[in-house]
Write a protein that holds these residues in place. Structure first.
Motif, PDB file in Angstrom:
ATOM      1  N   HIS A 177       5.506  -1.325  29.280  1.00 56.79           N
ATOM      2  CA  HIS A 177       5.732   0.063  28.598  1.00 56.79           C
ATOM      3  C   HIS A 177       4.900   0.237  27.380  1.00 56.79           C
ATOM      4  CE1 HIS A 177       9.887   0.652  30.369  1.00 56.79           C
ATOM      5  NE2 HIS A 177       9.153   0.723  31.211  1.00 56.79           N
ATOM      6  N   ILE A 178       4.354   1.419  27.102  1.00 56.17           N
ATOM      7  CA  ILE A 178       3.509   1.705  25.972  1.00 56.17           C
ATOM      8  C   ILE A 178       4.270   2.113  25.063  1.00 56.17           C
ATOM      9  CG2 ILE A 178       1.633   3.324  25.163  1.00 56.17           C
ATOM     10  CD1 ILE A 178       0.737   1.676  27.526  1.00 56.17           C
ATOM     11  N   GLY A 179       3.970   1.530  23.950  1.00 54.64           N
ATOM     12  CA  GLY A 179       4.760   1.585  22.580  1.00 54.64           C
ATOM     13  C   GLY A 179       3.750   2.036  21.402  1.00 54.64           C
ATOM     14  N   SER A 180       4.496   2.425  20.357  1.00 55.33           N
ATOM     15  CA  SER A 180       3.605   3.035  19.172  1.00 55.33           C
ATOM     16  C   SER A 180       4.160   1.991  17.964  1.00 55.33           C
ATOM     17  CB  SER A 180       4.053   4.420  18.892  1.00 55.33           C
ATOM     18  OG  SER A 180       3.693   4.755  17.533  1.00 55.33           O
ATOM     19  N   VAL A 181       3.146   1.519  17.275  1.00 61.41           N
ATOM     20  CA  VAL A 181       3.353   0.656  16.163  1.00 61.41           C
ATOM     21  C   VAL A 181       2.847   1.450  14.856  1.00 61.41           C
ATOM     22  CG1 VAL A 181       3.266  -1.700  15.274  1.00 61.41           C
ATOM     23  CG2 VAL A 181       3.462  -1.537  17.404  1.00 61.41           C
ATOM     24  N   GLU A 182       3.526   1.689  13.987  1.00 58.15           N
ATOM     25  CA  GLU A 182       3.046   2.361  12.806  1.00 58.15           C
ATOM     26  C   GLU A 182       2.867   1.291  11.658  1.00 58.15           C
ATOM     27  OE1 GLU A 182       4.531   5.529   9.464  1.00 58.15           O
ATOM     28  OE2 GLU A 182       5.169   5.839  11.480  1.00 58.15           O
ATOM     29  N   VAL A 183       1.469   1.261  11.322  1.00 60.63           N
ATOM     30  CA  VAL A 183       1.220   0.285  10.354  1.00 60.63           C
ATOM     31  C   VAL A 183       0.667   1.012   9.049  1.00 60.63           C
ATOM     32  CG1 VAL A 183      -0.169  -1.711   9.685  1.00 60.63           C
ATOM     33  CG2 VAL A 183       0.315  -1.332  12.265  1.00 60.63           C
ATOM     34  N   ASP A 184       1.674   0.940   7.948  1.00 58.79           N
ATOM     35  CA  ASP A 184       1.299   1.468   6.787  1.00 58.79           C
ATOM     36  C   ASP A 184       0.746   3.124   6.980  1.00 58.79           C
ATOM     37  OD1 ASP A 184       1.917  -1.101   5.385  1.00 58.79           O
ATOM     38  OD2 ASP A 184      -0.270  -1.377   5.685  1.00 58.79           O
ATOM     39  N   GLY A 185       1.555   3.752   7.761  1.00 64.09           N
ATOM     40  CA  GLY A 185       1.336   5.179   8.059  1.00 64.09           C
ATOM     41  C   GLY A 185       0.463   5.575   9.107  1.00 64.09           C
ATOM     42  N   LYS A 186      -0.322   4.745   9.680  1.00 60.53           N
ATOM     43  CA  LYS A 186      -1.444   4.825  10.690  1.00 60.53           C
ATOM     44  C   LYS A 186      -0.788   4.320  12.085  1.00 60.53           C
ATOM     45  CE  LYS A 186      -5.787   4.101  12.593  1.00 60.53           C
ATOM     46  NZ  LYS A 186      -6.986   3.234  12.633  1.00 60.53           N
ATOM     47  N   LYS A 187      -0.443   5.125  13.054  1.00 61.66           N
ATOM     48  CA  LYS A 187       0.043   4.952  14.438  1.00 61.66           C
ATOM     49  C   LYS A 187      -0.934   4.218  15.394  1.00 61.66           C
ATOM     50  CE  LYS A 187       3.993   8.244  14.289  1.00 61.66           C
ATOM     51  NZ  LYS A 187       5.031   8.911  15.040  1.00 61.66           N
ATOM     52  N   HIS A 188      -0.464   3.050  16.104  1.00 60.60           N
ATOM     53  CA  HIS A 188      -1.244   2.423  17.146  1.00 60.60           C
ATOM     54  C   HIS A 188      -0.493   2.494  18.393  1.00 60.60           C
ATOM     55  CE1 HIS A 188      -4.043   0.432  14.039  1.00 60.60           C
ATOM     56  NE2 HIS A 188      -3.053   0.727  13.269  1.00 60.60           N
ATOM     57  N   GLN A 189      -1.525   3.092  19.239  1.00 60.63           N
ATOM     58  CA  GLN A 189      -0.507   2.984  20.809  1.00 60.63           C
ATOM     59  C   GLN A 189      -1.107   1.455  21.371  1.00 60.63           C
ATOM     60  OE1 GLN A 189       1.264   5.775  20.826  1.00 60.63           O
ATOM     61  NE2 GLN A 189       0.426   6.400  22.843  1.00 60.63           N
ATOM     62  N   VAL A 190       0.148   0.832  21.740  1.00 64.97           N
ATOM     63  CA  VAL A 190      -0.077  -0.400  22.125  1.00 64.97           C
ATOM     64  C   VAL A 190       0.572  -0.777  23.432  1.00 64.97           C
ATOM     65  CG1 VAL A 190      -0.607  -1.258  19.677  1.00 64.97           C
ATOM     66  CG2 VAL A 190       1.778  -1.272  20.657  1.00 64.97           C
ATOM     67  N   ILE A 191       0.401  -2.004  24.074  1.00 61.42           N
ATOM     68  CA  ILE A 191       1.321  -2.647  24.839  1.00 61.42           C
ATOM     69  C   ILE A 191       1.661  -4.091  24.613  1.00 61.42           C
ATOM     70  CG2 ILE A 191      -0.437  -2.992  26.577  1.00 61.42           C
ATOM     71  CD1 ILE A 191       1.445  -2.520  28.765  1.00 61.42           C
ATOM     72  N   ALA A 192       2.668  -4.503  24.645  1.00 67.22           N
ATOM     73  CA  ALA A 192       2.850  -5.908  24.280  1.00 67.22           C
ATOM     74  C   ALA A 192       2.271  -7.056  25.428  1.00 67.22           C
ATOM     75  CB  ALA A 192       4.298  -6.234  24.102  1.00 67.22           C
ATOM     76  N   LYS A 193       1.443  -7.793  25.133  1.00 65.93           N
ATOM     77  CA  LYS A 193       0.587  -8.452  26.170  1.00 65.93           C
ATOM     78  C   LYS A 193       1.328  -9.933  26.204  1.00 65.93           C
ATOM     79  CE  LYS A 193      -2.386  -8.025  28.360  1.00 65.93           C
ATOM     80  NZ  LYS A 193      -2.509  -7.410  29.853  1.00 65.93           N
ATOM     81  N   ASP A 194       2.097 -10.507  25.270  1.00 65.59           N
ATOM     82  CA  ASP A 194       2.586 -11.657  25.201  1.00 65.59           C
ATOM     83  C   ASP A 194       3.688 -11.693  24.313  1.00 65.59           C
ATOM     84  OD1 ASP A 194       3.019 -14.132  25.853  1.00 65.59           O
ATOM     85  OD2 ASP A 194       1.489 -15.206  25.082  1.00 65.59           O
ATOM     86  N   TYR A 195       4.617 -12.655  24.181  1.00 64.20           N
ATOM     87  CA  TYR A 195       5.364 -12.982  23.099  1.00 64.20           C
ATOM     88  C   TYR A 195       5.904 -14.367  23.238  1.00 64.20           C
ATOM     89  CZ  TYR A 195       9.085 -11.984  26.536  1.00 64.20           C
ATOM     90  OH  TYR A 195       9.984 -11.808  27.605  1.00 64.20           O
ATOM     91  N   GLN A 196       6.364 -15.031  22.068  1.00 64.16           N
ATOM     92  CA  GLN A 196       6.658 -16.310  22.097  1.00 64.16           C
ATOM     93  C   GLN A 196       8.396 -16.412  21.768  1.00 64.16           C
ATOM     94  OE1 GLN A 196       3.525 -15.967  20.319  1.00 64.16           O
ATOM     95  NE2 GLN A 196       2.951 -16.023  22.401  1.00 64.16           N
ATOM     96  N   LEU A 197       9.040 -17.154  22.136  1.00 69.91           N
ATOM     97  CA  LEU A 197      10.358 -17.227  21.906  1.00 69.91           C
ATOM     98  C   LEU A 197      10.712 -18.943  21.787  1.00 69.91           C
ATOM     99  CD1 LEU A 197      12.197 -15.883  25.154  1.00 69.91           C
ATOM    100  CD2 LEU A 197      11.894 -14.812  23.153  1.00 69.91           C
ATOM    101  N   HIS A 198      11.621 -18.833  20.700  1.00 73.74           N
ATOM    102  CA  HIS A 198      11.944 -20.189  20.089  1.00 73.74           C
ATOM    103  C   HIS A 198      12.529 -21.129  21.350  1.00 73.74           C
ATOM    104  CE1 HIS A 198      13.979 -23.497  17.878  1.00 73.74           C
ATOM    105  NE2 HIS A 198      13.345 -23.160  16.907  1.00 73.74           N
ATOM    106  N   PRO A 199      12.109 -22.279  21.398  1.00 75.20           N
ATOM    107  CA  PRO A 199      12.443 -23.182  22.721  1.00 75.20           C
ATOM    108  C   PRO A 199      13.774 -23.510  22.667  1.00 75.20           C
ATOM    109  CG  PRO A 199      11.239 -24.444  21.035  1.00 75.20           C
ATOM    110  CD  PRO A 199      11.093 -23.182  20.540  1.00 75.20           C
ATOM    111  N   VAL A 200      14.659 -23.335  21.569  1.00 78.52           N
ATOM    112  CA  VAL A 200      16.169 -23.837  21.590  1.00 78.52           C
ATOM    113  C   VAL A 200      16.830 -22.562  21.415  1.00 78.52           C
ATOM    114  CG1 VAL A 200      17.811 -25.162  20.422  1.00 78.52           C
ATOM    115  CG2 VAL A 200      15.723 -26.162  20.551  1.00 78.52           C
TER     116      VAL A 200
END
Length: 204
Positions: free
Chosen positions: A62-85
């Motif tokens: 899914h496409i998301g919007s991340v607002e960084v200090d007032g500026k919006k970026h259209q993004v998609i999450a390509k990867d994420y890391q979870l704690h192994p435990v």
């Protein structure tokens, strides 16, 4: 290009494991936005809101919007890391997207009319070869799923990628063959395989 979720973020100037631990104590998560021929942008995002977004499903499609200090970026999450435990979010990589961006994503496979499928009604079993299909798709038209109709599938039939209607502008990364997505296995097939495996193990 409508965003399915929005996150507020701040630019991050601290890097390293120590800085990451400090951020998490503050309820923040290290992340980065990259791509679209622009410099990588290290950011922090709220752990709670990001975790809720992840658990809603479709985080990587899914496409998301991340607002960084007032500026919006259209993004998609390509990867994420979870704690192994603890299974907690540790880091997220976001890719900038535009209307002209093409993405390679895994699209879930969905089957319909299982209740009327001739092969299943005769005692067969749906053997799913691919639960997802890797596709190249436009960033502004990522399909939720690929639908396969079982209404006429009988015992021994195989459903290939050609059995579904591909979304406009989308194509599988495998293009050299009409690959199999699922089959209707004959009754007792799975049991026979198990017995065969047990016999082989006994012989060994």
């Amino acid at each position: 290009m409508a965003a399915s979720y929005e996150l507020k973020a701040s630019a991050r100037d601290r890097v390293g494991k120590g800085a990451a631990r400090s951020l998490r104590r503050e309820g923040l998560l290290p992340a980065v936005i990259y791509g679209d021929k622009q410099p990588a942008l290290p950011i922090t995002i709220p752990v709670k809101e990001t975790t809720l977004t992840l658990h809603k499903g479709g985080f990587l499609t899914h496409i998301g919007s991340v607002e960084v200090d007032g500026k919006k970026h259209q993004v998609i999450a390509k990867d994420y890391q979870l704690h192994p435990v603890r299974d907690e979010l540790m880091h997220v990589d976001f890719l900038r997207v535009s209307a002209n961006t093409s993405l390679t994503v895994d699209i879930p496979v969905v089957f319909i009319n299982e209740e009327t499928c001739p092969g299943l009604k005769r005692g067969g079993m749906l053997n799913v070869v691919r639960h997802t299909v890797e596709m190249i798709v436009p960033a502004n038209a990522i399909p939720e799923s690929l639908v396969f109709d079982l209404a006429e599938a009988d015992l021994g039939d195989a459903l290939h990628i050609s059995a579904t209607t591909l979304p406009k502008g989308a194509q599988p990364t495998i293009t050299d063959r009409d690959f199999t997505v699922a089959t209707i296995a004959a009754p007792g097939g799975a049991q026979d395989e198990e017995e065969s495996s047990e016999e082989e193990a006994t012989e060994e």
